[in-house]
Design an enzyme around this catalytic site. Structure first.
Site, PDB file in Angstrom:
ATOM      1  N   ARG A 674       0.868  -1.183   0.000  1.00  0.00           N
ATOM      2  CA  ARG A 674       0.000   0.000   0.000  1.00  0.00           C
ATOM      3  C   ARG A 674       0.905   1.234   0.000  1.00  0.00           C
ATOM      4  NH1 ARG A 674      -4.884  -0.615   4.238  1.00  0.00           N
ATOM      5  NH2 ARG A 674      -3.223  -0.602   5.786  1.00  0.00           N
ATOM      6  N   ASP A 835      -1.357  -8.702  17.868  1.00  0.00           N
ATOM      7  CA  ASP A 835      -1.541  -7.703  18.907  1.00  0.00           C
ATOM      8  C   ASP A 835      -2.101  -8.322  20.175  1.00  0.00           C
ATOM      9  OD1 ASP A 835      -3.854  -8.358  17.633  1.00  0.00           O
ATOM     10  OD2 ASP A 835      -4.491  -6.319  17.193  1.00  0.00           O
TER      11      ASP A 835
END
EC number: 2.4.1.223
Length: 921
Positions: A674, A835
């Site tokens: 990206r 996470d």
């Protein structure tokens, strides 16, 4: 006559009959005449007047008629008309002049306003430049004071000294039993800067090598190949290691033969100085064949010792090597909750030989007994435990006779019953596991006791050791009172009361600590070998080798594109966030205490908190981190808060605040194909204070576009290439990260500069926590009896997502090298949950929840491509991850909190001339 006619008309004509008609006719004529006259006056007179007035200026001859039309000049000839014309012309000219002047003044006012705005901007820029210069001057002064305050310069490593080739003779101790480090260890071979090189003999080169257990030998060799301290150069070695057991009984050499083979080792040097003989046991019936062998000054590491054989501070009691060539399966280990299990305690064993008979039969033991024979408490123990079982006060299970043939054991030792799987199933149902030491108190530890301890810790049964004379494995580095109960045998009648009096919180703390000890010191061959080396290294006060870092393979990229500043990201009003770094990046200070580290320092710093609730309990095989362990001692120089420097908002924000006056952080940004989103995110970091560098983890196998121009944000941007696409790459301890503070941020996260700076300040006052922005929590699903991941708005949280969070680099090492591999494999399988895994790790180590800053809950990126979190399966995978992680850890380590950090003056109205401060409440 007229009057007469008139009268006649009024009277109705000639006769009386016509009078009314005449009167009516005359009245009508009179009214009509009056109406006509009035109409002529009202209509024609205005028309006539209007005609003359409108044609007064068209008359050619002034004398034609009085009210004839006249020209303008003729009218102006009239005096008062001329005055009026002059006034009109004068006023018109003045109005034109005033309008011109007004336009001119408006133009000048607009120009002046532009100049005023330009002056204001230049003043603001000058103020900002002045503040930055003041901060730079302050930092420079602080650096100068640091240099001036040093009483001695930093020392470089000395030239390495090698031992003499000629053997140095040491005065022999009176007995090998009196060997200690000061009289049996050659320190000249182990300088502080040596790095603790270890030479390992190849057992296959010696006759006794063929007698070794194949599994133990194979596991030992595999561990040696990966150990950082092992060297192939025997001339520079500090310690020499030889593996002599476990031996197979049919082909076991005689003691005299084994002694001759040991003395013939090429580096034995007549007395075995600096040698370590390792005798590992995989079974409970391992014999102590080194008892009658002269080992000289060599150290011994094994699971069975007699008191006349064991030399405290010199020899090492090791744990049995049960999982020789296999990793423990965490999914088969029972959870740590519920705290209390079916049985309060359990014991299964059979005593093959009594103490009295063993003293009569073993002549070599009897010769060394001083005084009377020790009292045999085993009969009293049996009677007391059976009474507790018969009382039915608690469910207990004690069996003193094996259903099947008991395992072989040493004299006066309680033999194990049944197979290992059967024993583990019973221990899974037991809150406590009784371990009765041998009746012969001269047997300080046996392989059978060590095996019982290993199995109890493995399944979470709290060990209760009856016999205070026992020497448990690694007792000089482990505080066993945090994971086990060691009770003298005379207190057997008080054991039941003591076990019933322990609270659930203490039970859970001891069970957690026992699980940690088992995973760290007992579970694998690598743990056992590394622990043995770490104990020796700690005893002779040699610092550990720095833990390895991931070498960052940089992707070449072009930079130079001037980065703009997003007004939404950098518009902070009159708030000074701190200096934009004009100096080279400032790395965190290295851990400079390596060469003054002693066992006492380690014991105090790493094991200061009870149970497993410390940051990371000291594990000898984990080398001291060169800079990442800094947070354990950071912030020891405190400043006065009130009455002196600091305390006011402006001073607090001008300086970084906290107890470490100078510090920076590193941004680690994970990205995957990206480029546009990444470039925008990097540009938003332009001008961010206290930023050391940006490490972009390029997680895609496809390299960036060659024509991609990277922004110049004033600090280095390191683009790191990864071996594979893995979310675990986010937490690799890259060598390019030179700061303790890491800001882990997604490539599409939108954070303002003031938010980042506030999070950094909060982290600096809570360095052992995850400090971030997006909060989440876990919840218990009652119908399905499982854990759920929840991202809804809530009044409490238990996780802070690492897509926008600060954490210490220390946790990157633990995540990548210490955390169970099964968790990282789960992350790679789902491409998710990294996470959550980091939150589990930190909460497990610290027993503290994360800290959320500011009120923002999400950080959406408008216009960004689809993210992984938008997939429908995202939340289902996270549910599975949480439940899997709970199985691996054995309990739910996440903790809830309703605590959120905001500025001291958050939502406080202040005069415009007051500066807001940043500090958390």
């Amino acid at each position: 006559e007229l009057m007469t006619g008139y009268t006649m008309l009024r009277n109705g004509g000639a006769g009386n009959g016509g009078q009314p008609w005449l009167l009516r006719w005359s009245s009508r004529i009179r009214l009509t005449w009056l109406s006509f006259t009035l109409f002529i006056i009202l209509v024609f007179f205005p028309l006539i007047a209007h005609y003359y007035l409108t044609t007064i200026d068209d008359a050619d001859d002034a004398g034609k008629r009085i009210f004839g039309p006249r020209t303008g000049n003729e009218l102006c000839e009239v005096k008062h008309v001329q005055d009026l014309c002059r006034i009109r012309e004068s006023v018109s000219e003045e109005l034109l002049q005033l309008e011109a002047k007004r336009q001119e003044l408006n133009s000048e006012i607009a120009k002046l306003n532009l100049k005023i705005e330009a002056c204001k901007k230049s003043i603001e820029n000058a103020k900002q430049d002045l503040l930055q210069l003041k901060n730079v001057i302050s930092q420079t002064e602080h650096s100068y004071k640091e240099l001036m305050a040093q009483n001695q310069p930093k020392l470089s490593l000395p030239i390495r000294l090698l031992p003499d080739k000629d053997d140095v003779t040491f005065p022999l101790p009176k007995s090998n039993r009196n060997c200690r480090l000061h009289n049996c260890f050659d320190y000249s071979r182990c300088p502080l800067t040596s790095g603790f090189p270890v030479y390992v003999y190849n057992s296959d080169d010696y006759p006794f090598g063929s007698s070794l257990d194949p599994l133990i030998k194979q596991a030992f060799e595999a561990t040696v190949r990966t150990n950082v301290y092992v060297t192939e150069n025997a001339n520079i070695a500090c310690v020499y290691i030889i593996l002599v057991g476990e031996m197979q009984e049919p082909v076991m050499p005689k003691p005299t033969e084994l002694e001759q083979q040991l003395h013939s080792l090429p580096y034995w040097r007549t007395d075995g100085r600096n040698h370590l003989i390792i005798n590992l046991s995989r079974k409970s019936e391992t014999q102590n064949f080194l008892y009658n062998i002269s080992t000289g000054r060599a150290m011994i590491a094994q699971s069975t010792f007699y008191d006349v054989q064991y030399r405290p501070g010199f020899d090492i009691v090791v744990s049995p090597l049960v999982h020789a060539m296999s990793e423990p399966n965490f999914l088969e280990i029972p959870p740590q909750v519920p705290v209390k299990r079916k049985y309060l305690f359990s014991f299964q064993g059979e005593k093959i030989e009594s103490l009295r008979s063993s003293l009569q039969e073993v002549r070599s033991f009897e010769e060394e007994i001083e005084g009377n024979a020790p009292a045999d408490y085993d009969d009293r123990i049996i009677t007391t435990l059976k009474a507790v079982q018969d009382s039915k006060l608690d469910f207990v299970l004690v069996e003193f006779t094996c259903k099947n043939q008991p395992k072989a054991s040493l004299p006066t030792e309680w033999a194990l019953c049944g197979e290992r799987d059967d024993r583990l199933e019973l221990l899974k149902l037991s809150t406590f596991a009784l371990i009765i030491t041998p009746g012969d108190t001269r047997l300080v530890i046996s392989a059978g006791c060590a095996m019982r301890l290993f199995e109890a810790l493995e399944v979470g049964a709290i060990p209760v050791v009856l016999g205070e004379q026992v020497q448990l494995p690694y007792n000089d580095v482990i505080r066993w009172n945090e994971a086990a109960l060691i009770i003298p045998k005379p207190r057997i009648t008080e054991v039941h009361f003591l076990l019933r009096s322990i609270s659930d919180n203490d039970l859970l703390a001891m069970r957690r600590q026992g699980r940690f000890l088992w995973e760290t010191y007992f579970s694998t061959s690598d743990n056992v070998f590394s622990t043995v080396l770490a104990i020796i290294r700690t005893r002779i006060q040699i610092p550990a080798a720095p833990i390895r870092e991931e070498t960052a393979v940089e992707i070449p990229h072009r930079s130079g594109k001037a980065a703009g500043t997003d007004p939404n990201m950098a518009d902070n009003g009159d708030l000074d966030l701190g200096p934009v770094e004009t100096e080279p990046p400032y790395a965190s200070p290295k851990y400079l205490r390596n060469f003054t580290l002693t066992a006492m320092d380690i014991y105090r710093n790493w094991n200061s908190a009870p149970g497993p609730f410390h940051l990371f309990p000291y594990t000898p095989f984990d080398p001291v981190l060169p800079s990442e362990a800094k947070f354990l001692g950071s912030g020891t120089g405190f400043r006065p808060i009130g009455g002196g420097a600091g305390g006011s908002g402006k001073e607090f924000q001008a300086a970084l605040g906290g107890n470490v006056p100078r510090e920076q952080f590193t941004v680690v940004m994970l990205t995957y194909e990206r480029e546009e989103v990444l470039m925008n995110s990097l540009e938003r970091l332009n001008g961010l204070p206290y930023l050391n560098k940006v490490v972009v983890v390029w997680n895609s196998p496809k390299l960036p576009s060659e024509d991609l121009l990277w922004p110049d944000i004033g600090v280095p941007i390191m683009v790191v290439r990864t071996e594979k696409n893995s979310l675990n790459n986010r937490f690799l301890p890259w060598d390019e990260i030179e700061t303790e503070a890491i800001l882990s941020i997604d490539d599409d996260a939108h954070l303002r500069h003031d938010e980042i700076m506030f999070g950094f300040r909060v982290w600096r006052e809570a360095r052992d926590r995850i400090v971030g922005f997006p909060g989440r929590y876990h919840a218990w699903d009652i119908p399905h009896q499982s854990w759920l991941y929840n991202s809804n708005y809530s009044c409490e949280l238990s996780m802070v997502l690492t897509g926008a969070a600060f954490f210490h680099k220390y946790y990157a090492y633990l995540y990548s090298y210490v955390m169970p591999q099964a968790i990282r494999d789960m992350v790679d399988e789902y491409i998710n949950c990294e996470d959550i895994a980091m939150n589990f790790l930190v909460s497990h180590l610290t027993r503290k929840p994360p800290i959320k800053v500011t009120s923002r809950w999400t950080f959406r990126c408008p216009g960004c491509p689809q993210a992984l979190s938008h997939d429908d399966s995202h939340f289902h995978e996270r549910h599975k991850c949480i439940n899997f992680f709970v199985k691996v850890y054995g309990y739910m380590p996440l903790l809830y909190t309703q605590f959120r950090v905001d500025s001291v003056l958050f939502k406080t109205r202040l005069p415009h001339d007051k500066t807001k401060c940043f500090k958390f409440i």
